[in-house]
Each structure stands twice: as C-alpha cells, then as structure tokens.
Design a protein around this motif. Sequence first.
Motif, PDB file in Angstrom:
ATOM      1  N   ARG A   1      58.520-134.830  72.081  1.00  0.00           N
ATOM      2  CA  ARG A   1      57.633-133.732  71.691  1.00  0.00           C
ATOM      3  C   ARG A   1      56.182-134.197  71.653  1.00  0.00           C
ATOM      4  O   ARG A   1      55.275-133.466  72.050  1.00  0.00           O
ATOM      5  CB  ARG A   1      58.073-133.141  70.354  1.00  0.00           C
ATOM      6  CG  ARG A   1      59.426-132.435  70.460  1.00  0.00           C
ATOM      7  CD  ARG A   1      59.782-131.684  69.197  1.00  0.00           C
ATOM      8  NE  ARG A   1      58.915-130.567  68.951  1.00  0.00           N
ATOM      9  CZ  ARG A   1      59.006-129.376  69.546  1.00  0.00           C
ATOM     10  NH1 ARG A   1      59.950-129.152  70.428  1.00  0.00           N
ATOM     11  NH2 ARG A   1      58.164-128.403  69.253  1.00  0.00           N
ATOM     12  N   LYS A   2      55.964-135.415  71.193  1.00  0.00           N
ATOM     13  CA  LYS A   2      54.610-135.968  71.144  1.00  0.00           C
ATOM     14  C   LYS A   2      54.066-136.144  72.562  1.00  0.00           C
ATOM     15  O   LYS A   2      52.927-135.756  72.846  1.00  0.00           O
ATOM     16  CB  LYS A   2      54.627-137.299  70.398  1.00  0.00           C
ATOM     17  CG  LYS A   2      53.276-137.905  70.170  1.00  0.00           C
ATOM     18  CD  LYS A   2      53.391-139.175  69.347  1.00  0.00           C
ATOM     19  CE  LYS A   2      52.022-139.780  69.099  1.00  0.00           C
ATOM     20  NZ  LYS A   2      52.119-140.997  68.281  1.00  0.00           N
ATOM     21  N   GLU A   3      54.863-136.718  73.467  1.00  0.00           N
ATOM     22  CA  GLU A   3      54.433-136.924  74.853  1.00  0.00           C
ATOM     23  C   GLU A   3      54.136-135.603  75.563  1.00  0.00           C
ATOM     24  O   GLU A   3      53.254-135.532  76.415  1.00  0.00           O
ATOM     25  CB  GLU A   3      55.506-137.684  75.632  1.00  0.00           C
ATOM     26  CG  GLU A   3      55.644-139.127  75.224  1.00  0.00           C
ATOM     27  CD  GLU A   3      56.900-139.786  75.799  1.00  0.00           C
ATOM     28  OE1 GLU A   3      57.660-139.118  76.536  1.00  0.00           O
ATOM     29  OE2 GLU A   3      57.111-140.972  75.495  1.00  0.00           O
ATOM     30  N   GLN A   4      54.859-134.559  75.208  1.00  0.00           N
ATOM     31  CA  GLN A   4      54.688-133.249  75.835  1.00  0.00           C
ATOM     32  C   GLN A   4      53.628-132.402  75.129  1.00  0.00           C
ATOM     33  O   GLN A   4      53.428-131.250  75.475  1.00  0.00           O
ATOM     34  CB  GLN A   4      56.019-132.497  75.851  1.00  0.00           C
ATOM     35  CG  GLN A   4      57.095-133.173  76.673  1.00  0.00           C
ATOM     36  CD  GLN A   4      56.673-133.348  78.115  1.00  0.00           C
ATOM     37  OE1 GLN A   4      56.251-132.409  78.765  1.00  0.00           O
ATOM     38  NE2 GLN A   4      56.744-134.570  78.620  1.00  0.00           N
ATOM     39  N   LYS A   5      52.987-132.984  74.121  1.00  0.00           N
ATOM     40  CA  LYS A   5      51.954-132.296  73.341  1.00  0.00           C
ATOM     41  C   LYS A   5      52.497-131.002  72.719  1.00  0.00           C
ATOM     42  O   LYS A   5      51.838-129.965  72.704  1.00  0.00           O
ATOM     43  CB  LYS A   5      50.715-132.033  74.188  1.00  0.00           C
ATOM     44  CG  LYS A   5      50.050-133.310  74.682  1.00  0.00           C
ATOM     45  CD  LYS A   5      48.874-133.015  75.574  1.00  0.00           C
ATOM     46  CE  LYS A   5      48.155-134.227  76.056  1.00  0.00           C
ATOM     47  NZ  LYS A   5      48.874-135.342  76.544  1.00  0.00           N
ATOM     48  N   MET A   6      53.709-131.118  72.223  1.00  0.00           N
ATOM     49  CA  MET A   6      54.352-129.987  71.551  1.00  0.00           C
ATOM     50  C   MET A   6      54.136-130.132  70.052  1.00  0.00           C
ATOM     51  O   MET A   6      53.896-131.246  69.556  1.00  0.00           O
ATOM     52  CB  MET A   6      55.854-129.976  71.869  1.00  0.00           C
ATOM     53  CG  MET A   6      56.154-129.814  73.353  1.00  0.00           C
ATOM     54  SD  MET A   6      57.893-130.145  73.746  1.00  0.00           S
ATOM     55  CE  MET A   6      58.603-128.561  73.321  1.00  0.00           C
ATOM     56  N   LYS A   7      54.242-129.017  69.332  1.00  0.00           N
ATOM     57  CA  LYS A   7      54.052-129.086  67.890  1.00  0.00           C
ATOM     58  C   LYS A   7      55.133-129.971  67.264  1.00  0.00           C
ATOM     59  O   LYS A   7      56.247-130.092  67.782  1.00  0.00           O
ATOM     60  CB  LYS A   7      54.051-127.695  67.265  1.00  0.00           C
ATOM     61  CG  LYS A   7      55.384-127.002  67.271  1.00  0.00           C
ATOM     62  CD  LYS A   7      55.293-125.651  66.590  1.00  0.00           C
ATOM     63  CE  LYS A   7      56.668-125.014  66.599  1.00  0.00           C
ATOM     64  NZ  LYS A   7      56.723-123.771  65.915  1.00  0.00           N
ATOM     65  N   ASP A   8      54.778-130.570  66.146  1.00  0.00           N
ATOM     66  CA  ASP A   8      55.695-131.448  65.436  1.00  0.00           C
ATOM     67  C   ASP A   8      56.885-130.638  64.913  1.00  0.00           C
ATOM     68  O   ASP A   8      56.699-129.576  64.322  1.00  0.00           O
ATOM     69  CB  ASP A   8      54.958-132.130  64.271  1.00  0.00           C
ATOM     70  CG  ASP A   8      55.824-133.145  63.570  1.00  0.00           C
ATOM     71  OD1 ASP A   8      56.532-133.908  64.257  1.00  0.00           O
ATOM     72  OD2 ASP A   8      55.792-133.179  62.323  1.00  0.00           O
TER      73      ASP A   8
END
Length: 176
Positions: free
Chosen positions: A134-141
């Motif tokens: 999720r972090k790599e994809q710039k998705m919300k936590d």
Amino acid sequence: MEQAPVLLLWVAALSRSNTIAKQAGGNAEIHDYLATVDATLAAQNAAIAAESMGLGFVYIGAMRNQSREIEELIGLPDYSYVTFGMVVGKPDLSHLSAIRPRPNQKVVLHYNNYDTVNSLEALDTYEESFQQFRKEQKMKDKKWKKDVAYTANSLDYMHERQNLRITVEEKGFKLK
C-alpha cells in the motif's frame, strides 16, 4: 468501469432449461438451487482468452450490489441472475498495475486437516507485506485485519448487496 470498452455480465441462467422442463410437465425443482459455478467457469475461460490476446480484465463483484437494478436494465428472465461483471480492454502500459501480495501458503494451504491455529498465526507476517504494498502504491494507510473485520461487520460495506437474496428469490430461486 465507465472507461472500459467492454463490460461483460456473467449470468447464471437456468431460465431456458426451467421453461423446457415445465413445458414437459415437470416441476423443475432442481432449479431451486443456484448455478453460479457454471458462470464462474465461463468467466475464467474468458479471462484466460483475453490475456492470450493481450487484453486486460477486472472482475466486478459490485454488480451484486445493485442486482435488482441491473436485472431490470438488461431484462433478465426468471431463473437468471448476474453473478458478477468483468471489464475487458487494452491495458494502459503507462500505468502498469502491481499485484497485491497474497497471504503465504502457510495461511491458505493445508494438508490432510484444516489447521486454523497455524493459519491465523501465519497471517501476522502478511500484515507487513500488505502495508508495504500500500505504501509503494501510494494508497491510504489501512490495516488488513482491521479491514477484514470492518467488511464483515458493517452493512455499509455491502452497498445494497444484502438485498441480493431477495432479488434472486424474486427471480424464482427458492434457495433451498
């Protein structure tokens, strides 16, 4: 979905067989049971065919969220229902998607007996890879276990899918 060139709806359709059986004097009681597997297998074959032609696809389970509206829109007969949708199109190679990591085999693969305890313990390592993705994809936590709990405990998540049984029963299935 709105940008996809093709939206396929996978319909479990027993209407024709039901009509034939009843015209032959039967009661077609076997049609009181759902036929989702056939539609699912057909969709999987279509997915493989699409990939072989360089196309991309996404399954759309949300079709069940507005099941009544969709069946009315496409005029489904009794003993038929939409199991899910699939959008198909050419992938945008400038925006390649990443595949979300899945729980490891200790979680999903069992030998001889289903091992719930070890399966749940093995999930602890999955949370880490889920967060990293999720972090790599710039998705919300978002925490995976927390999300699983939310989706199982809130009808808000269902977006009207809780009415699917009513719609399917209205189409003639008794859901025995």
